[in-house]
Scaffold this motif. Structure first.
Motif, PDB file in Angstrom:
ATOM      1  N   HIS A 336       1.017  19.843  -2.781  1.00 24.12           N
ATOM      2  CA  HIS A 336       2.280  18.874  -3.904  1.00 24.12           C
ATOM      3  C   HIS A 336       2.028  17.728  -4.105  1.00 24.12           C
ATOM      4  O   HIS A 336       3.360  16.148  -4.468  1.00 24.12           O
ATOM      5  N   ASN A 337       1.394  16.585  -3.333  1.00 24.63           N
ATOM      6  CA  ASN A 337       0.948  15.024  -3.522  1.00 24.63           C
ATOM      7  C   ASN A 337      -0.513  14.874  -4.604  1.00 24.63           C
ATOM      8  O   ASN A 337      -1.302  15.652  -4.531  1.00 24.63           O
ATOM      9  N   PRO A 338      -0.510  13.450  -4.859  1.00 22.78           N
ATOM     10  CA  PRO A 338      -0.998  13.632  -6.146  1.00 22.78           C
ATOM     11  C   PRO A 338      -2.358  13.423  -5.906  1.00 22.78           C
ATOM     12  O   PRO A 338      -2.627  12.876  -4.046  1.00 22.78           O
ATOM     13  N   ILE A 339      -3.562  13.317  -5.986  1.00 23.04           N
ATOM     14  CA  ILE A 339      -4.792  13.820  -5.946  1.00 23.04           C
ATOM     15  C   ILE A 339      -5.894  12.477  -6.800  1.00 23.04           C
ATOM     16  O   ILE A 339      -4.815  12.690  -8.055  1.00 23.04           O
ATOM     17  N   GLN A 340      -6.140  11.181  -6.712  1.00 22.03           N
ATOM     18  CA  GLN A 340      -5.836  10.068  -7.828  1.00 22.03           C
ATOM     19  C   GLN A 340      -7.167   9.035  -6.532  1.00 22.03           C
ATOM     20  O   GLN A 340      -7.483   8.972  -5.654  1.00 22.03           O
ATOM     21  N   ASN A 341      -7.072   7.798  -8.139  1.00 18.21           N
ATOM     22  CA  ASN A 341      -8.075   7.108  -7.928  1.00 18.21           C
ATOM     23  C   ASN A 341      -7.481   6.303  -6.661  1.00 18.21           C
ATOM     24  O   ASN A 341      -6.203   5.856  -6.950  1.00 18.21           O
ATOM     25  N   ILE A 342      -8.688   6.082  -5.660  1.00 14.53           N
ATOM     26  CA  ILE A 342      -7.939   4.232  -4.841  1.00 14.53           C
ATOM     27  C   ILE A 342      -8.717   3.409  -4.887  1.00 14.53           C
ATOM     28  O   ILE A 342      -9.637   3.710  -5.215  1.00 14.53           O
ATOM     29  N   TYR A 343      -7.925   2.132  -5.693  1.00 12.78           N
ATOM     30  CA  TYR A 343      -8.756   0.788  -6.056  1.00 12.78           C
ATOM     31  C   TYR A 343      -8.855  -0.015  -5.768  1.00 12.78           C
ATOM     32  O   TYR A 343      -7.504  -0.157  -4.122  1.00 12.78           O
ATOM     33  N   LEU A 344      -9.759  -1.043  -4.558  1.00 15.17           N
ATOM     34  CA  LEU A 344     -10.178  -1.768  -4.362  1.00 15.17           C
ATOM     35  C   LEU A 344      -9.287  -2.965  -5.490  1.00 15.17           C
ATOM     36  O   LEU A 344     -10.299  -3.298  -6.520  1.00 15.17           O
ATOM     37  N   ARG A 345      -8.796  -4.068  -5.167  1.00 12.26           N
ATOM     38  CA  ARG A 345      -8.270  -5.068  -5.440  1.00 12.26           C
ATOM     39  C   ARG A 345      -8.444  -6.726  -4.803  1.00 12.26           C
ATOM     40  O   ARG A 345      -8.231  -6.593  -3.165  1.00 12.26           O
ATOM     41  N   GLU A 346      -8.455  -6.938  -5.428  1.00  8.97           N
ATOM     42  CA  GLU A 346      -8.225  -8.517  -4.648  1.00  8.97           C
ATOM     43  C   GLU A 346      -7.305  -9.493  -5.570  1.00  8.97           C
ATOM     44  O   GLU A 346      -7.636  -9.592  -7.185  1.00  8.97           O
ATOM     45  N   VAL A 347      -6.736 -10.603  -5.134  1.00 12.53           N
ATOM     46  CA  VAL A 347      -5.439 -11.013  -5.433  1.00 12.53           C
ATOM     47  C   VAL A 347      -6.833 -12.669  -6.277  1.00 12.53           C
ATOM     48  O   VAL A 347      -6.935 -13.688  -5.975  1.00 12.53           O
ATOM     49  N   LYS A 348      -6.519 -12.313  -7.768  1.00  8.07           N
ATOM     50  CA  LYS A 348      -6.949 -13.623  -8.174  1.00  8.07           C
ATOM     51  C   LYS A 348      -5.572 -14.306  -9.694  1.00  8.07           C
ATOM     52  O   LYS A 348      -5.322 -13.165  -9.953  1.00  8.07           O
ATOM     53  N   ASN A 349      -5.654 -15.202  -9.118  1.00  6.54           N
ATOM     54  CA  ASN A 349      -4.139 -16.055 -10.549  1.00  6.54           C
ATOM     55  C   ASN A 349      -3.128 -15.226 -10.743  1.00  6.54           C
ATOM     56  O   ASN A 349      -2.791 -14.493 -11.462  1.00  6.54           O
ATOM     57  N   GLY A 350      -2.316 -14.926  -9.150  1.00  6.87           N
ATOM     58  CA  GLY A 350      -1.365 -14.287  -9.344  1.00  6.87           C
ATOM     59  C   GLY A 350      -1.492 -12.226  -9.678  1.00  6.87           C
ATOM     60  O   GLY A 350      -0.563 -12.592  -9.971  1.00  6.87           O
ATOM     61  N   LEU A 351      -2.595 -12.178  -9.260  1.00  9.57           N
ATOM     62  CA  LEU A 351      -3.002 -10.613 -10.173  1.00  9.57           C
ATOM     63  C   LEU A 351      -3.748  -9.432  -9.234  1.00  9.57           C
ATOM     64  O   LEU A 351      -4.598 -10.330  -8.989  1.00  9.57           O
ATOM     65  N   ASN A 352      -3.033  -8.135  -8.927  1.00  9.05           N
ATOM     66  CA  ASN A 352      -4.075  -7.705  -8.129  1.00  9.05           C
ATOM     67  C   ASN A 352      -5.116  -7.110  -9.819  1.00  9.05           C
ATOM     68  O   ASN A 352      -5.594  -5.899  -9.192  1.00  9.05           O
ATOM     69  N   ASN A 353      -6.145  -7.812  -9.858  1.00 10.18           N
ATOM     70  CA  ASN A 353      -7.272  -7.418  -9.622  1.00 10.18           C
ATOM     71  C   ASN A 353      -8.254  -6.244  -9.096  1.00 10.18           C
ATOM     72  O   ASN A 353      -8.319  -6.889  -8.213  1.00 10.18           O
ATOM     73  N   VAL A 354      -8.469  -5.226 -10.205  1.00  8.62           N
ATOM     74  CA  VAL A 354      -9.358  -4.662  -9.921  1.00  8.62           C
ATOM     75  C   VAL A 354     -11.017  -5.019  -9.371  1.00  8.62           C
ATOM     76  O   VAL A 354     -11.055  -5.424 -10.231  1.00  8.62           O
ATOM     77  N   VAL A 355     -10.997  -4.434  -8.506  1.00  9.35           N
ATOM     78  CA  VAL A 355     -12.854  -4.234  -8.196  1.00  9.35           C
ATOM     79  C   VAL A 355     -13.294  -3.204  -8.149  1.00  9.35           C
ATOM     80  O   VAL A 355     -14.766  -3.846  -8.851  1.00  9.35           O
TER      81      VAL A 355
END
Length: 371
Positions: A336-355
């Motif tokens: 009963h835990n989510p099976i989900q994508n884990i994203y690599l993000r990089e901080v740019k311009n105040g956002l956690n932008n998806v890489v």
């Protein structure tokens, strides 16, 4: 719209037990906002049933958790418990839920054991296990060629579980941990550790911090002259919810999490636009987790044709649920835990932008779950 059976309830009673005061108040508010947004987008109903909310401030206080949960279950007779942020409170809630056979949805607390050795047929999670984002980052860092890494976190269960998840995949990928460091929670005197990191000269640093402590760590890391010299990585909570407070100190920091800015999926674009219009704020991972808690519960209610008392049918519907979330595709594991994508993000311009997608459809190993 679903027609209700003659035995179905005329409304659904939602027990929201979340922090509305103290350190985690903003998180409780945001999770609540996300949950209510989904309900409001569906005419104020779930599976055709009008929704009634029963709200308790859990104060992030485990010592009050059992009493607060029992009030919702016994006094208010809620159909589902939704909570919480603090893992210690969530574990106490889950015990009451198991004992009373009340349905529970966890929209944040990441303690691994909630969907491992403490798993239960009536307890679900729409957030993450501590293992998931950290395990993904271990893989990313090994693939980037980092060989010698220092880890640092608070000395408490969440931090320890994050570090263990990271180490599992990083060492599997050929990396070595040259030193594990920790400090008491919620101590934020980071300078001695930063001095030692500078002397050890690792290839990179992996940390788990969140909230105010994360903001201070990011600022201190830059002030110590480490930024730009020793790459800093973390589980996504290092940068989620703190970027406005740290400014450019976080620029370039990479994290892994199950949500990111800039996913460009139509469902996420719509979700973000509606949230910003409704709450005059940019939604984050906490809003998504609340939104999906409502969506998952509705899947169960639909399977039970709107009968809130048919727990077996509701849980079967929730277990079978597969849907598009603002974070991407979601299904529910056997634990009963989510099976989900884990994203690599990089901080740019105040956002956690998806890489990139660090690991698609990552399932927690659910060690010790006996369902």
């Amino acid at each position: 719209m679903y027609s209700l059976t003659s035995s179905a309830a005329d409304k659904v009673k939602i027990g929201l037990m979340l922090p509305y005061s103290g350190t985690y108040a903003a998180l409780g508010d945001t999770i609540t906002n996300g949950f209510k947004q989904y309900v409001d987008e569906n005419g104020g109903k779930l599976a055709g049933l009008p929704v009634e909310y029963y709200v308790v401030d859990d104060e992030s206080n485990p010592s009050k958790a059992v009493e607060n949960t029992r009030k919702l279950v016994k006094r208010d007779e809620v159909d589902v418990l939704v909570g919480t942020v603090h893992s210690g409170v969530a574990m106490a809630m889950a015990k009451v839920a198991r004992d009373s056979k009340t349905l529970m949805i966890i929209p944040n607390a990441g303690a691994d054991e909630l969907t491992r050795e403490l798993c239960a047929p009536n307890v679900f999670r729409t957030s993450f296990s501590m293992w998931q984002p950290a395990y993904a980052m271990g893989k990313v860092m090994a693939e980037k060629g980092h060989k010698k890494v220092v880890t640092l976190t608070w000395n408490y269960a969440g931090g320890k579980q994050s570090i263990e998840g990271f180490k599992e995949s990083f060492t599997k990928g050929g990396g070595t941990i040259i030193k594990d460091m920790n400090l008491p929670f919620p101590n934020v005197e980071f300078q001695p550790f930063l001095t030692e990191i500078a002397s050890l000269k690792p290839d990179a640093v992996f940390v788990f911090f969140a909230g105010g402590g994360a903001a201070k760590f990011l600022k201190d890391y830059e002030a110590a002259g480490l930024k730009g010299n020793i790459p800093l990585y973390g589980s996504g909570f290092l940068t989620d919810g703190v970027l406005s407070a740290v400014g450019k100190s976080a620029d370039g920091v990479m994290t892994t999490l199950h949500y990111a800015d800039g996913l460009k999926d139509p469902i996420d674009i719509s979700f973000r636009a509606n949230y910003e219009k409704r709450y005059k704020a940019i939604p984050d991972v906490y809003a998504v987790q609340g939104y999906d808690a409502a969506k998952l519960y509705e899947a169960g209610l639909k399977a039970a044709k709107g009968d809130t008392k048919k727990i077996k049918e509701i849980t079967a519907g929730m277990k079978a649920a597969k849907f598009q979330s603002p974070r991407g595709p979601i299904s529910i594991s056997k634990a009963h835990n989510p099976i989900q994508n884990i994203y690599l993000r990089e901080v740019k311009n105040g956002l956690n932008n998806v890489v990139s997608v660090a690991i698609p459809a990552l399932d927690d190993p659910a060690r010790g779950c006996k369902m």
